[in-house]
Design an enzyme around this catalytic site. Structure first.
Site, PDB file in Angstrom:
ATOM      1  N   CYS A 297      13.305  11.544   6.027  1.00 26.24           N
ATOM      2  CA  CYS A 297      13.384  11.138   7.436  1.00 26.24           C
ATOM      3  C   CYS A 297      14.773  11.404   8.005  1.00 26.24           C
ATOM      4  CB  CYS A 297      13.034   9.669   7.574  1.00 26.24           C
ATOM      5  SG  CYS A 297      14.022   8.622   6.491  1.00 26.24           S
TER       6      CYS A 297
ATOM      7  N   LYS B  26       0.841  -1.199   0.000  1.00 27.76           N
ATOM      8  CA  LYS B  26       0.000   0.000   0.000  1.00 27.76           C
ATOM      9  C   LYS B  26       0.872   1.244   0.000  1.00 27.76           C
ATOM     10  CE  LYS B  26      -2.091   2.653   3.041  1.00 27.76           C
ATOM     11  NZ  LYS B  26      -2.033   3.914   2.283  1.00 27.76           N
TER      12      LYS B  26
ATOM     13  N   GLU C 173       9.399  16.679  14.637  1.00 29.08           N
ATOM     14  CA  GLU C 173       9.733  16.436  13.222  1.00 29.08           C
ATOM     15  C   GLU C 173       8.824  17.308  12.352  1.00 29.08           C
ATOM     16  OE1 GLU C 173       8.607  12.698  11.317  1.00 29.08           O
ATOM     17  OE2 GLU C 173      10.595  12.599  10.410  1.00 29.08           O
TER      18      GLU C 173
ATOM     19  N   GLU D  19      10.274   1.610  10.287  1.00 28.96           N
ATOM     20  CA  GLU D  19      11.206   2.726  10.057  1.00 28.96           C
ATOM     21  C   GLU D  19      10.387   3.993  10.256  1.00 28.96           C
ATOM     22  OE1 GLU D  19      14.244   2.271   9.770  1.00 28.96           O
ATOM     23  OE2 GLU D  19      14.436   0.200   9.085  1.00 28.96           O
TER      24      GLU D  19
HETATM   25  P1  NAD Z   1       2.274   8.216   7.674  1.00 30.60           P
HETATM   26  O1  NAD Z   1       2.633   7.422   8.871  1.00 30.60           O
HETATM   27  O2  NAD Z   1       1.206   9.226   7.794  1.00 30.60           O
HETATM   28  O3  NAD Z   1       1.808   7.235   6.495  1.00 30.60           O
HETATM   29  C1  NAD Z   1       2.644   6.208   6.019  1.00 30.60           C
HETATM   30  C2  NAD Z   1       1.766   5.115   5.438  1.00 30.60           C
HETATM   31  O4  NAD Z   1       1.000   4.514   6.469  1.00 30.60           O
HETATM   32  C3  NAD Z   1       0.775   5.614   4.394  1.00 30.60           C
HETATM   33  O5  NAD Z   1       0.682   4.640   3.374  1.00 30.60           O
HETATM   34  C4  NAD Z   1      -0.514   5.699   5.193  1.00 30.60           C
HETATM   35  O6  NAD Z   1      -1.694   5.595   4.417  1.00 30.60           O
HETATM   36  C5  NAD Z   1      -0.373   4.510   6.109  1.00 30.60           C
HETATM   37  N1  NAD Z   1      -1.164   4.574   7.343  1.00 30.60           N
HETATM   38  C6  NAD Z   1      -1.497   5.687   8.062  1.00 30.60           C
HETATM   39  N2  NAD Z   1      -2.201   5.322   9.158  1.00 30.60           N
HETATM   40  C7  NAD Z   1      -2.307   3.956   9.123  1.00 30.60           C
HETATM   41  C8  NAD Z   1      -2.908   2.995   9.970  1.00 30.60           C
HETATM   42  N3  NAD Z   1      -3.556   3.342  11.093  1.00 30.60           N
HETATM   43  N4  NAD Z   1      -2.821   1.686   9.636  1.00 30.60           N
HETATM   44  C9  NAD Z   1      -2.146   1.306   8.523  1.00 30.60           C
HETATM   45  N5  NAD Z   1      -1.571   2.172   7.673  1.00 30.60           N
HETATM   46  C10 NAD Z   1      -1.634   3.484   7.978  1.00 30.60           C
HETATM   47  O7  NAD Z   1       3.629   8.839   7.128  1.00 30.60           O
HETATM   48  P2  NAD Z   1       3.813   9.860   5.909  1.00 30.60           P
HETATM   49  O8  NAD Z   1       3.261  11.171   6.319  1.00 30.60           O
HETATM   50  O9  NAD Z   1       3.337   9.210   4.653  1.00 30.60           O
HETATM   51  O10 NAD Z   1       5.410   9.924   5.805  1.00 30.60           O
HETATM   52  C11 NAD Z   1       6.206  10.774   6.558  1.00 30.60           C
HETATM   53  C12 NAD Z   1       6.800  10.053   7.752  1.00 30.60           C
HETATM   54  O11 NAD Z   1       7.545   8.929   7.300  1.00 30.60           O
HETATM   55  C13 NAD Z   1       7.798  10.915   8.531  1.00 30.60           C
HETATM   56  O12 NAD Z   1       7.585  10.740   9.898  1.00 30.60           O
HETATM   57  C14 NAD Z   1       9.155  10.339   8.131  1.00 30.60           C
HETATM   58  O13 NAD Z   1      10.186  10.529   9.063  1.00 30.60           O
HETATM   59  C15 NAD Z   1       8.812   8.896   7.975  1.00 30.60           C
HETATM   60  N6  NAD Z   1       9.821   8.223   7.149  1.00 30.60           N
HETATM   61  C16 NAD Z   1      10.718   7.401   7.765  1.00 30.60           C
HETATM   62  C17 NAD Z   1      11.718   6.774   7.012  1.00 30.60           C
HETATM   63  C18 NAD Z   1      12.707   5.854   7.670  1.00 30.60           C
HETATM   64  O14 NAD Z   1      13.385   5.124   6.951  1.00 30.60           O
HETATM   65  N7  NAD Z   1      12.814   5.845   8.982  1.00 30.60           N
HETATM   66  C19 NAD Z   1      11.789   6.988   5.629  1.00 30.60           C
HETATM   67  C20 NAD Z   1      10.862   7.855   5.036  1.00 30.60           C
HETATM   68  C21 NAD Z   1       9.869   8.469   5.813  1.00 30.60           C
END
Ligand code: NAD
Length: 491
Positions: free
Chosen positions: A292, A182, A394, A258
């Protein structure tokens, strides 16, 4: 060619080898963040669609040829996916730039090749992977088999959609698992194409499934609670990781997370500023700071503070903010209206906390056709109080905070004083200090005099609230396999 809404697309779900509409025939719009034009109508997967995808993945795992074919044959197909990605490099990079708003050259030169490399790397790695044997005198022999776990849910964020999905899909497939993917709801376009890429590469139907939709109460939650899903590899926000962990608990799913970061980029007085400044600019503003690993807190030793601030400001002022499809653009818009509002709210927070604005803080002047885009100038604040919200939370946008420090101990104290621990950067010409600081920083990756480089065999992941588990090389394989001991009597 500039990608525009003239190519408004319909994005369907990819289930059991076919692109299909959602059971409810319900779609949601996706916008070009540079203009707000609608570029796609995306089918939102219902609970029924997610169930079909998970059942297809289960069938493909239990009865299909995927798990039982030779490792060589399986890895050849994963490698073929990598080749097809490179054959479609320009198309994929254009789409990624359109969907995320990142500059086209970043997608073309870095992210799409890296996505192909992720698949190729894990195909090669699995093919060459051995296992341990433990002979017990002359009587018994123990050896280990690494077997696939089952159906994996791969859930990814919007900042590096294609690159991060392949980073999970590579080890997942090479190890013999099947997947339900997804992508994040604002950026579904490139990941959606992995269905046809897998099919062309000869991956059997049902091995790769792609569902689209939102998180809570939608597609993401339906996946993480589904009984047929054995493991979840998730990259995204820390708060989402907590929700997924709760939702996966009833069916005891294996998780790899992550999560967020708030990296300290520590510049000591003996640093080579010729290198530290351009790299710190990249670390702060690459992908509009939506990384990130972004070096969003720059800790600078007081004796060089004024010089660093002036040179950093001057370098930031040279960045060209503009159309992501234009190859001279350094910084595009933020990904969505929701995210733009979140990031720009930190400008009020910074002011309320008496941060000193050094540069930016406004919408940049742009050509008329970009006037609705979610743009923010590269923005720099000085903040003496490391407890301030802009030093702790963040922001995930082009806002960087400069914090002065006096001693190494103070720098370490500030660096470690957040809930995150994904990565840190250290700039010094002293070998002893480099190692000393790298050992004391509580973070999964510490870069010394560089940033964003890594051998894919090295472990990647976060301390504290930045994650659970590690990805990369055998760390990914451990997650995507069950280790089995076979103990054989020799007489
Ligand atoms: P997010 O957590 O809002 O969403 C990520 C994914 O999770 C999306 O596909 C979203 O639809 C899904 N999702 C959201 N709520 C969910 C739930 N309750 N159950 C299942 N799936 C769910 O993150 P974002 O805004 O898309 O991305 C930004 C974040 O990602 C930042 O915090 C960033 O630091 C982090 N990030 C971390 C890394 C790493 O390697 N550590 C890499 C890239 C981004």
């Amino acid at each position: 060619m500039r990608e525009t809404s003239a190519q408004r697309r319909e994005v369907k779900l990819f289930i059991d080898g076919e692109y299909v509409p959602s059971a409810a025939n319900k779609t949601f719009p996706v916008h070009n963040p540079a203009t707000q034009e609608i570029i796609a109508d995306v089918h939102e997967a219902t609970r029924e669609d997610v169930d079909r995808a998970c059942q297809a993945a289960r069938r493909a795992f239990e009865t299909g040829p995927w798990r039982t074919m030779t490792i060589k044959e399986r890895c050849a197909k994963v490698r073929r996916m990598a080749e097809i990605i490179m054959e479609r490099q320009e198309e994929l990079a254009r789409l990624e730039a359109l969907d995320v708003g990142k500059p086209y050259p970043v997608a073309f030169e870095f992210e799409i090749p890296r996505a192909a490399h992720n698949l190729k790397f894990f195909a090669d790695f699995v093919e060459q992977h051995g296992s341990e044997t433990y002979p017990m005198e002359e009587a018994y022999l123990n050896y280990t088999r690494y077997e696939p776990v089952g159906v994996a849910a791969l859930i990814t964020p919007w900042n590096l959609p294609f690159m991060l999905t392949t980073w999970k899909l590579g080890p997942c497939l090479a190890a013999g698992n099947t997947a339900v993917i997804k992508p994040a709801e604002p950026t579904p376009l490139t990941v959606s194409l992995l269905g046809e890429i897998a099919k062309e590469a000869g991956i059997p139907d049902g091995v790769v499934n792609i569902v689209q939709g939102f998180g809570p109460g939608s597609t993401g939650e339906f996946m993480t609670t589904h009984p047929e899903v054995d493991l979840i590899s998730f990259t995204g926000e820390t708060k989402t990781g907590k929700a997924i962990m709760k939702n996966g608990a009833d069916t005891l799913k294996r998780v790899s997370f992550e999560l967020g970061g708030k990296a300290a980029n520590i510049v000591f007085e003996d640093a080579d500023l010729e290198k530290a400044i351009p790299t710190s600019i990249r670390a702060a503003f690459l992908n509009s700071g939506q990384v990130c690993l972004a070096g969003s807190r720059i800790l600078i030793q007081r004796s060089i503070f004024d010089e660093f601030v002036e040179r950093f400001r001057s370098a930031a002022s040279m960045l060209k903010v503009g159309d992501p499809q234009d190859s001279s653009t350094n910084m595009g818009p933020l990904v969505s209206e929701e995210h733009y509002l979140k990031v720009t709210s930190y400008i009020n927070i910074a002011e309320a906390e008496h941060s000193q604005l050094v540069f930016g803080g406004k919408r940049p002047e742009l050509p008329h056709y970009l006037s609705n885009g979610y743009y923010l100038e590269p923005t720099i604040y000085i903040q003496e109080n490391p407890q301030a919200r802009i030093c702790q939370e963040e922001i995930f946008g082009p806002i960087v905070t400069l914090i002065p420090f006096d001693t190494e101990e103070e720098a370490l104290q500030i660096a470690n004083n957040t809930e995150y621990g994904l990565n840190a950067v250290v700039w010094t010409e002293s070998l002893q200090r480099a190692h000393r600081v790298a050992h004391k920083v509580r973070a999964g990756t510490v870069w010394v005099n560089c940033w964003f480089v890594r051998d894919l065999r090295a472990p990647f992941g976060g301390f504290k609230k930045s994650g659970i588990g590690r990805e990369g090389g055998h760390h990914s394989l451990e997650f995507f396999t069950e280790a089995k001991t076979v103990c054989l009597a020799l007489s």
